[in-house]
Design an enzyme around this catalytic site. Structure first.
Site, short mmCIF file in Angstrom:
data_model
loop_
_atom_site.label_atom_id
_atom_site.label_comp_id
_atom_site.label_asym_id
_atom_site.label_seq_id
_atom_site.Cartn_x
_atom_site.Cartn_y
_atom_site.Cartn_z
N HIS A 1 -9.64 2.41 0.55
CA HIS A 1 -9.60 1.29 1.49
C HIS A 1 -10.71 1.41 2.55
O HIS A 1 -10.49 1.12 3.73
CB HIS A 1 -8.23 1.24 2.15
CG HIS A 1 -7.80 -0.11 2.60
ND1 HIS A 1 -8.38 -0.76 3.68
CD2 HIS A 1 -6.87 -0.96 2.11
CE1 HIS A 1 -7.80 -1.93 3.83
NE2 HIS A 1 -6.88 -2.08 2.89
N HIS B 1 0.80 -1.23 0.00
CA HIS B 1 0.00 0.00 0.00
C HIS B 1 0.83 1.29 0.00
O HIS B 1 0.54 2.24 0.73
CB HIS B 1 -0.95 0.01 1.20
CG HIS B 1 -2.05 -1.02 1.13
ND1 HIS B 1 -2.57 -1.49 -0.06
CD2 HIS B 1 -2.75 -1.66 2.11
CE1 HIS B 1 -3.53 -2.36 0.19
NE2 HIS B 1 -3.66 -2.50 1.48
N GLU C 1 -11.61 -3.32 -2.74
CA GLU C 1 -10.61 -2.37 -3.26
C GLU C 1 -10.42 -2.61 -4.75
O GLU C 1 -9.77 -3.58 -5.15
CB GLU C 1 -9.28 -2.59 -2.52
CG GLU C 1 -9.38 -2.47 -1.02
CD GLU C 1 -8.31 -3.30 -0.30
OE1 GLU C 1 -7.13 -3.13 -0.59
OE2 GLU C 1 -8.69 -4.15 0.53
C1 GAL Z 1 -5.72 -5.04 2.60
C2 GAL Z 1 -4.90 -6.25 2.32
C3 GAL Z 1 -4.74 -7.01 3.62
C4 GAL Z 1 -4.15 -6.12 4.69
C5 GAL Z 1 -4.97 -4.84 4.79
C6 GAL Z 1 -4.37 -3.85 5.74
O1 GAL Z 1 -5.88 -4.30 1.44
O2 GAL Z 1 -5.54 -7.02 1.34
O3 GAL Z 1 -3.92 -8.13 3.41
O4 GAL Z 1 -2.82 -5.83 4.40
O5 GAL Z 1 -5.08 -4.24 3.56
O6 GAL Z 1 -4.40 -4.29 7.05
#
Ligand code: GAL
Length: 340
Positions: free
Chosen positions: A172, A102, A307
């Site tokens: 998110h 991210h 997402e």
């Molecule tokens: C999501 C991801 C998860 C985790 C989360 C943040 O987008 O798919 O694996 O990393 O973000 O806690």
């Protein structure tokens, strides 16, 4: 409507904008270009806030679960936190074991965005990500447009770079369509318009295989309760601790990607997107968060994310749609969350 939402440690002020079309309303923060709240009428006409968030800026600064945030420069994981581009290897921040997640340690979710335009139903935020930030090449200029119309929140992304780089932006938001703070989402139903997922290995890094979901707990082509098979003894689900998979969406252009419904509220959400992939994450890692809005306690699986994005780890897989953005190109994607 604009209100102060407090100040960052360096004293820069954060604002909360409320957008409405008279049916639903959304609060957006300039910190992280974050969707803080979405209020939607339930089957009895009572407003329920269907997304997880906090009442205080301090609590956003304390957590690392990306609640409601805009994620970039490259959403999802990049294996080994490096990628090849035009014959060179670029090294990114490692913030998920050996991998990059991210956008890195200080991704777009942790930056203060500038306000370009604001009306009662529309907000334009922008960010300039400098050359080298978190290891990415090139300066990236990003604009995100939030608009609320016909009981839908539309998010439009545009970006341009001065050097070849990666760009993969998403939101998110964690949804609980029964109302945030209303327990887990296992009784919700969901449908995702995809025949395949990008199979993952340890660390949730794609193997490169696009696996058919037929006959597996990942098959969500019919409306299915999220909890029905979430703990199934199925390798892909065990690896992820539930749903945490990128679905390869059918079709192209702005089309329906998913439908979810809260069993107690009757609130239904349709997700439309121009993106090729949709990460369905069932909030398996939600824990130890500060108290949420109105004192809500966010437990494991108390919210789910949809997402819309490029596929994870795209730079390492030639068979995945490219996440590369070159000078002169415009990155442009739209995702719509529509409520009824
Ligand atoms: C999501 C991801 C998860 C985790 C989360 C943040 O987008 O798919 O694996 O990393 O973000 O806690």
């Amino acid at each position: 409507m604009r209100e102060s939402f407090g100040a960052l440690p360096d004293e820069r002020e954060v604002f909360a904008y409320t957008l409405t079309d008279g049916r639903i309303s959304c609060d957006i923060l300039t910190y992280g270009a974050t969707v803080r709240a979405i209020r939607v009428p339930d089957r009895d006409g009572l407003l329920r806030d269907v997304t997880l968030g906090f009442d205080r800026l301090e609590d956003y600064l304390l957590q690392d679960a990306y609640l409601g945030a805009t994620v970039g420069r490259c959403a999802n994981r990049i294996g080994g936190a490096s990628f090849p581009l035009d014959g060179k290897t670029w090294h990114l921040a490692k913030n998920d074991g050996e991998n990059h997640l991210h956008g890195g340690l200080v991704g777009f979710d942790k930056q203060l965005w500038s306000v370009e335009e604001a009306t009662d139903s529309r907000l334009v935020l922008s960010l300039v990500s400098p050359d080298g930030q978190e290891g990415y090449p090139g300066t990236l200029r990003v604009r995100v447009v939030y608009s609320v119309e016909d009981a839908a929140l539309s998010i439009e992304y545009r970006a341009e770079a001065d050097k070849a780089t990666l760009c993969n932006l998403t939101n998110h938001a964690y949804f609980n369509l029964n109302g945030q703070g209303g327990g887990d989402v296992l009784g919700h139903t969901i449908r995702i318009f995809a025949d395949r997922i990008t199979e993952v290995k340890k660390g949730l890094i794609p193997t490169g295989e696009l696996t058919d979901v037929t006959g597996t707990p990942l098959d969500l082509r019919q409306q299915t309760a999220i909890g029905a098979q979430i703990d199934a003894d199925f390798a892909q689900m065990v690896l992820a601790g539930g749903f945490d998979h990128n679905y390869v969406l059918s079709g192209e252009g702005l089309r329906e990607a998913a439908v979810a419904e809260g069993e107690r509220s009757g609130i239904r959400m349709r997700v439309l997107t121009t993106q090729p992939g949709l990460q369905f994450y069932s909030g398996n890692f939600l824990q130890n968060l500060p108290k949420g809005k109105d004192g809500a306690v966010y437990i494991k699986r108390s919210g789910f994310c949809l997402e819309a994005q490029r596929f994870p780890d795209a730079p390492h897989h030639k068979n995945f749609p490219s996440a590369v953005l070159r000078p002169g190109e415009v990155y442009h994607e739209v995702t719509v969350f529509s409520f009824s």
